[in-house]
Design an enzyme around this catalytic site. Structure first.
Site, PDB file in Angstrom:
ATOM      1  N   GLY A  17       0.961  -1.160   0.060  1.00 31.24           N
ATOM      2  CA  GLY A  17       0.063  -0.176   0.077  1.00 31.24           C
ATOM      3  C   GLY A  17       0.840   1.209   0.170  1.00 31.24           C
ATOM      4  N   ARG A  78       0.693  -4.943  -6.436  1.00 28.60           N
ATOM      5  CA  ARG A  78       0.931  -6.311  -5.577  1.00 28.60           C
ATOM      6  C   ARG A  78       0.829  -7.126  -6.522  1.00 28.60           C
ATOM      7  NH1 ARG A  78      -0.649  -4.514  -0.032  1.00 28.60           N
ATOM      8  NH2 ARG A  78      -2.431  -3.141  -0.146  1.00 28.60           N
ATOM      9  N   ASP A 109       5.597  -5.621   5.796  1.00 33.15           N
ATOM     10  CA  ASP A 109       6.057  -6.843   6.032  1.00 33.15           C
ATOM     11  C   ASP A 109       6.015  -7.653   4.817  1.00 33.15           C
ATOM     12  OD1 ASP A 109       3.346  -6.827   6.623  1.00 33.15           O
ATOM     13  OD2 ASP A 109       3.742  -8.988   7.469  1.00 33.15           O
ATOM     14  N   THR A 131       4.029   2.055   5.891  1.00 33.19           N
ATOM     15  CA  THR A 131       2.893   1.818   5.918  1.00 33.19           C
ATOM     16  C   THR A 131       2.195   2.426   7.070  1.00 33.19           C
ATOM     17  OG1 THR A 131       1.273   0.088   6.631  1.00 33.19           O
ATOM     18  CG2 THR A 131       3.557  -0.329   7.408  1.00 33.19           C
ATOM     19  N   ASP A 133      -0.292   1.742   8.838  1.00 34.38           N
ATOM     20  CA  ASP A 133      -0.777   0.655   9.650  1.00 34.38           C
ATOM     21  C   ASP A 133      -0.047   0.667  11.054  1.00 34.38           C
ATOM     22  OD1 ASP A 133      -2.896   0.345   7.915  1.00 34.38           O
ATOM     23  OD2 ASP A 133      -1.876  -1.395   7.081  1.00 34.38           O
ATOM     24  N   ASP A 135       2.158  -1.658  11.676  1.00 33.47           N
ATOM     25  CA  ASP A 135       2.148  -3.190  11.995  1.00 33.47           C
ATOM     26  C   ASP A 135       3.285  -3.615  11.716  1.00 33.47           C
ATOM     27  OD1 ASP A 135       1.773  -3.020   9.296  1.00 33.47           O
ATOM     28  OD2 ASP A 135      -0.122  -4.236   9.075  1.00 33.47           O
ATOM     29  N   ARG A 177      -5.486  -2.272   9.228  1.00 35.61           N
ATOM     30  CA  ARG A 177      -5.545  -3.877   8.909  1.00 35.61           C
ATOM     31  C   ARG A 177      -5.951  -4.334  10.368  1.00 35.61           C
ATOM     32  NH1 ARG A 177      -2.770  -6.658   4.340  1.00 35.61           N
ATOM     33  NH2 ARG A 177      -1.448  -5.301   3.539  1.00 35.61           N
ATOM     34  N   ARG A 251     -24.731   7.868  14.403  1.00 35.12           N
ATOM     35  CA  ARG A 251     -24.097   7.811  13.284  1.00 35.12           C
ATOM     36  C   ARG A 251     -22.737   7.002  12.886  1.00 35.12           C
ATOM     37  NH1 ARG A 251     -28.480   9.077  12.610  1.00 35.12           N
ATOM     38  NH2 ARG A 251     -29.553  10.888  11.472  1.00 35.12           N
TER      39      ARG A 251
END
Ligand code: ATP
Length: 357
Positions: A17, A78, A109, A131, A133, A135, A177, A251
């Site tokens: 990403g 990808r 990763d 990234t 994330d 992560d 993620r 909402r």
């Protein structure tokens, strides 16, 4: 392991990403390499571009005016083919054909697993963690994480105006993620009532009671942050449940891909610039399969093998046989790294709870 090959020409690609700050890291790679009289070949579209030999030589001016730009000027993709042993062999062959003495890969990763395979085929590779994330367990921070969080804060502050005006509860879904890092940090920063993340169990009735009590005490708006890792309709269902049980209009808002784009924050620009520079030096120092990481206030390198093993341990995928191959010292160090990361998340969770009345 170290290589003594003289580095004269390197490749660079962005994979997985996109993340804000990738271009700032590319700029640092391009400029550091040129200062060291190393030629830089940009590979377009990640590993699929490598397989096709889709490249462009990057002059030192190609790093100009990109430090502030989101996305990636090298594009990203990808590639399933690259995950196969044949794909990796083909990639290594292409690196040799392009006469690359080393390759710098920017991504998460998955990207590092690909680079590790390439390194095992004899291509020296260095990874830069990019990234939103956060992560990637071997580094304290990944490039893009800070910008994504700032975007969430900006959007949440806006949405709160409506929440306050209409006395509503708003459930915000943020990216990450399987990791709750973005959710936990931003929940603290926007003064959310609660963050719901994959790392911890969650009692929705406890939340409902908290909202009812706070409303009785005069609180008008409620912000609840949920992490995308909980599943597609999780936030929608939670909004319905809260409205049903509290009678407060609720909402749902998914912030989605807005979090991935935009001009990188100051922190991400600094991190990207230092990591990009360190990656070129790592190749010059003879690294053959390493990841540049941020640890406290310093930028270091760890072996890709270590980074991959740490991910496997974190995800509970490491077999007993693999564990027994690690030295007791390495296993202790890995377990401590993961425990420290979790401890920090628990700490953030505690802060959110303590500050919401
Ligand atoms: P992000 O966290 O932003 O998604 P990522 O680098 O983890 O970034 P992936 O899609 O997992 O993103 O991986 C990027 C690319 O790396 C894949 O498309 C594939 O080409 C390669 N890759 C991923 N996993 C492997 C693997 N196990 N072996 C070889 N190559 C891999």
């Amino acid at each position: 392991m170290r290589s003594d090959v003289k580095i004269k020409r390197i490749g660079v690609l962005t994979s997985g990403g996109d993340a804000p700050g990738m271009n700032a890291a590319l700029r640092a790679v391009i400029r550091t390499a040129h200062r060291k009289k190393i030629e830089v070949v940009g590979i377009l579209n990640g590993y699929s571009g490598l397989l096709e030999g889709n490249t462009k030589v990057l002059s030192k001016r190609d790093g100009s005016y990109i430090i502030n730009r989101g996305g990636t000027i090298l594009y990203t993709a990808r590639s399933e083919v690259f995950k196969t042993p044949e794909g990796v062999k083909q990639g290594a062959e292409m690196c040799r054909k392009l006469e690359l003495d080393g390759l710098i890969v920017l991504g998460g990763d998955g990207t590092f697993r690909g680079a590790y395979d390439l390194a095992n085929e004899g291509i020296p590779c260095v990874g830069i963690p990019c990234t939103i994330d956060n992560d990637v367990c071997c580094t304290d921070k990944t490039i893009g994480f800070d910008t994504a969080m700032n975007t969430v804060v900006e959007l949440a502050d806006k949405i709160r105006d409506t929440g306050e005006s209409h006395s509503r509860c708003i459930i915000i879904e943020v990216m990450g993620r399987k990791a709750g890092d973005i959710a936990l940090h931003t929940a603290v920063a926007i003064g959310a009532t609660c963050a719901v993340v994959p790392e911890y169990p969650f009692d929705r009735d406890e939340l409902v009671n908290k909202i009812i009590n706070s409303r009785a005490g005069g609180k008008k708006n409620f912000l609840i942050v949920v992490a995308e890792g909980l599943g597609k309709d999780y936030g929608i269902e939670l909004a319905k449940y809260i409205e049903e049980k509290t009678n407060i209009e609720s909402r749902f808002s998914c912030f989605g891909y807005t979090q991935r784009g935009g001009s990188p924050s100051l922190s991400d620009r600094v991190l990207a610039s230092t990591m990009g520079c360190a990656a070129v030096y790592a190749l010059l120092d003879g690294c053959v399969g390493d990841v540049v990481v941020s640890k406290g206030s310093s930028i270091e390198t760890v072996e890709m093998k270590y980074a991959i093993q740490l991910e496997r341990l974190a995800k509970g995928k490491m077999t007993e046989a693999e564990k027994s191959e690690l030295s007791p010292g390495t296993f202790y160090e890995m377990s401590k790294t993961l425990a420290d990361r979790m401890a920090y998340k628990s700490y953030l969770k505690g802060v959110i709870e303590k500050l919401s009345l």
